[in-house]
Write a protein that holds these residues in place. Sequence first.
Motif, PDB file in Angstrom:
ATOM      1  N   LEU A 186      -0.564  -0.350   9.241  1.00 52.98           N
ATOM      2  CA  LEU A 186       0.310   0.615   8.591  1.00 52.98           C
ATOM      3  C   LEU A 186       0.041   0.776   7.238  1.00 52.98           C
ATOM      4  O   LEU A 186       0.720   1.586   6.345  1.00 52.98           O
ATOM      5  CB  LEU A 186       1.619   0.221   8.691  1.00 52.98           C
ATOM      6  N   GLY A 187      -1.254   0.230   6.463  1.00 51.89           N
ATOM      7  CA  GLY A 187      -1.570   0.229   5.267  1.00 51.89           C
ATOM      8  C   GLY A 187      -2.222   1.556   5.093  1.00 51.89           C
ATOM      9  O   GLY A 187      -2.468   2.524   6.156  1.00 51.89           O
ATOM     10  N   GLY A 190       0.666  -1.109   0.039  1.00 47.47           N
ATOM     11  CA  GLY A 190      -0.147   0.000  -0.138  1.00 47.47           C
ATOM     12  C   GLY A 190       0.955   1.236  -0.139  1.00 47.47           C
ATOM     13  O   GLY A 190       0.191   2.408  -0.048  1.00 47.47           O
ATOM     14  N   GLY A 191       2.210   1.173   0.177  1.00 49.54           N
ATOM     15  CA  GLY A 191       3.008   2.339   0.130  1.00 49.54           C
ATOM     16  C   GLY A 191       3.183   2.890   1.333  1.00 49.54           C
ATOM     17  O   GLY A 191       2.651   2.398   2.628  1.00 49.54           O
ATOM     18  N   PRO A 192       3.863   3.985   1.515  1.00 44.32           N
ATOM     19  CA  PRO A 192       4.048   4.631   2.873  1.00 44.32           C
ATOM     20  C   PRO A 192       3.099   5.032   3.809  1.00 44.32           C
ATOM     21  O   PRO A 192       3.191   5.336   5.113  1.00 44.32           O
ATOM     22  CB  PRO A 192       5.282   5.570   2.857  1.00 44.32           C
ATOM     23  N   LYS A 237      -0.876  -4.363   2.699  1.00 46.47           N
ATOM     24  CA  LYS A 237       0.103  -3.937   3.751  1.00 46.47           C
ATOM     25  C   LYS A 237       0.615  -2.636   3.588  1.00 46.47           C
ATOM     26  O   LYS A 237       0.647  -2.096   2.427  1.00 46.47           O
ATOM     27  CB  LYS A 237       1.252  -5.279   3.265  1.00 46.47           C
ATOM     28  N   GLY A 238       1.544  -1.976   4.635  1.00 41.22           N
ATOM     29  CA  GLY A 238       2.249  -1.045   4.350  1.00 41.22           C
ATOM     30  C   GLY A 238       3.368  -1.063   3.848  1.00 41.22           C
ATOM     31  O   GLY A 238       3.833  -2.178   3.765  1.00 41.22           O
ATOM     32  N   GLY A 239       4.017  -0.073   3.013  1.00 38.59           N
ATOM     33  CA  GLY A 239       5.091  -0.141   2.223  1.00 38.59           C
ATOM     34  C   GLY A 239       5.212  -1.151   1.056  1.00 38.59           C
ATOM     35  O   GLY A 239       3.975  -1.326   0.250  1.00 38.59           O
ATOM     36  N   ASP A 240       6.216  -1.948   1.143  1.00 38.50           N
ATOM     37  CA  ASP A 240       6.349  -3.242   0.152  1.00 38.50           C
ATOM     38  C   ASP A 240       6.147  -4.395   0.901  1.00 38.50           C
ATOM     39  O   ASP A 240       6.612  -4.733   1.926  1.00 38.50           O
ATOM     40  CB  ASP A 240       7.501  -3.335  -0.532  1.00 38.50           C
ATOM     41  N   SER A 253       8.233   1.494  -1.121  1.00 39.00           N
ATOM     42  CA  SER A 253       8.896   1.190   0.319  1.00 39.00           C
ATOM     43  C   SER A 253       8.973   2.489   0.899  1.00 39.00           C
ATOM     44  O   SER A 253       9.456   3.387   0.690  1.00 39.00           O
ATOM     45  CB  SER A 253      10.168   0.283  -0.077  1.00 39.00           C
ATOM     46  N   SER A 254       8.644   2.381   2.249  1.00 43.13           N
ATOM     47  CA  SER A 254       8.892   3.617   3.206  1.00 43.13           C
ATOM     48  C   SER A 254      10.465   3.925   3.473  1.00 43.13           C
ATOM     49  O   SER A 254      10.664   5.134   3.740  1.00 43.13           O
ATOM     50  CB  SER A 254       8.154   3.473   4.498  1.00 43.13           C
TER      51      SER A 254
END
Length: 410
Positions: free
Chosen positions: A202-203, A175-177, A252-255, A283-284
């Motif tokens: 964190l998504g 979902g990215g940072p 998900k958050g990030g990758d 990715s954050s």
Amino acid sequence: MAEHPAYPVGLRLAGRRVVVLGGGQVAQRRLPALVAAGADIRLVSPEATPSVEAMADAGEITWEQRPYAEGDLADAWYALIATSDTAANDAASAEGERHRVWCVRSDDADRATAWTPATGHSEGVTVAVLTTEARHRDPRHTAAIRDAVVEGLRDGTLVAPHRRTRTPGVALVGGGPGDPDLITVRGRRLLAEADVVIADRLGPRDLLAELPPHVEVIDAAKIPYGRFMAQEAINNALIEHARQGKAVVRLKGGDPFVFGRGMEEAQALAEAGITCTVVPGISSTISVPGAAGIPVTHRGVAHEFTVVSGHVAPDDERSLVDWPSLAKLTGTLVILMGVDKIGKIAGTLIAHGKSPDTPVALVQEGTTAAQRRVDATLATVAEVAVAEEVRPPAVIVVGEVVAVGPHGTA
């Protein structure tokens, strides 16, 4: 002819001769689609842009380095006439008419026998937009309509009902940072098509509010774990919903594969015989520093960056990080999940040779409306993090790049 609208059609050009006259900017824009269509492309032009020349060098097109000559269109199925010589364009159009070759003209659409629509693509669908009246023949207008339709298909705001049998499956979507605009186009589309979304804390939570009412949204943190470990329970939930024939998105958050346990879920799905699609995310590790004005690499400052997890302290036997080696690197160190361990991390880096004056930045809630940046040094970061009440999620950046840019001192 001007009184009648163009008849839209899709040309199947694979293996068929297409002649392009002129190697300038028009050809540069149009050639990639013709190459993708599998056309046998013959370019006739004394000169070409570097990009067009590179296509010829790569064997994607055949380039005859000369002006147009009578007979060039004799074996063509389709022609793009885009030279700067009006007389040559007229002659080529006339030849195309005699040989019944559909010709696009970049210099005079009214004298062409075919027009190139503004096209876009989204998951197997091609959108092509043509104007039907001369007074509306504005390329910017048709391009804007195309973009609006394609964007709607991609982000799910324009959804056509699917009348097909769906294969059960799970999409692991990064979902990215945090900023909902930073999810990938494919990730957003899959969200719009989902029956079930199992989301991490964190998504990009704002996207969940946009889902249709029938979509079941499950907070991964609230899945009953019982005798299972948390990750095992999540794996089981993914498998259970997919086996019910539902389209499942694991958001998900990030990758998914950067400290996201995505591979554990992919392995569990593979063992269960469930189809799994992985959609990478921003990715954050690079996006959050960037949003805070910190480049993880910078010419003359840092030629590499290293990403590590700080969820366990350097002196913890579970740690897999070679902290002494990291202290000797001259590039950038990006630490995730390390807010509560930053004191021990900083002390270890200093003990193994890192300068206490090395700049450090802590970026909390990066890319969201709540983003804030706190600066310190390795010597002061533990004290500053406590005094400023820095809380997870936060990305920690260690290195001289912290002092580069509008927020730094370099």
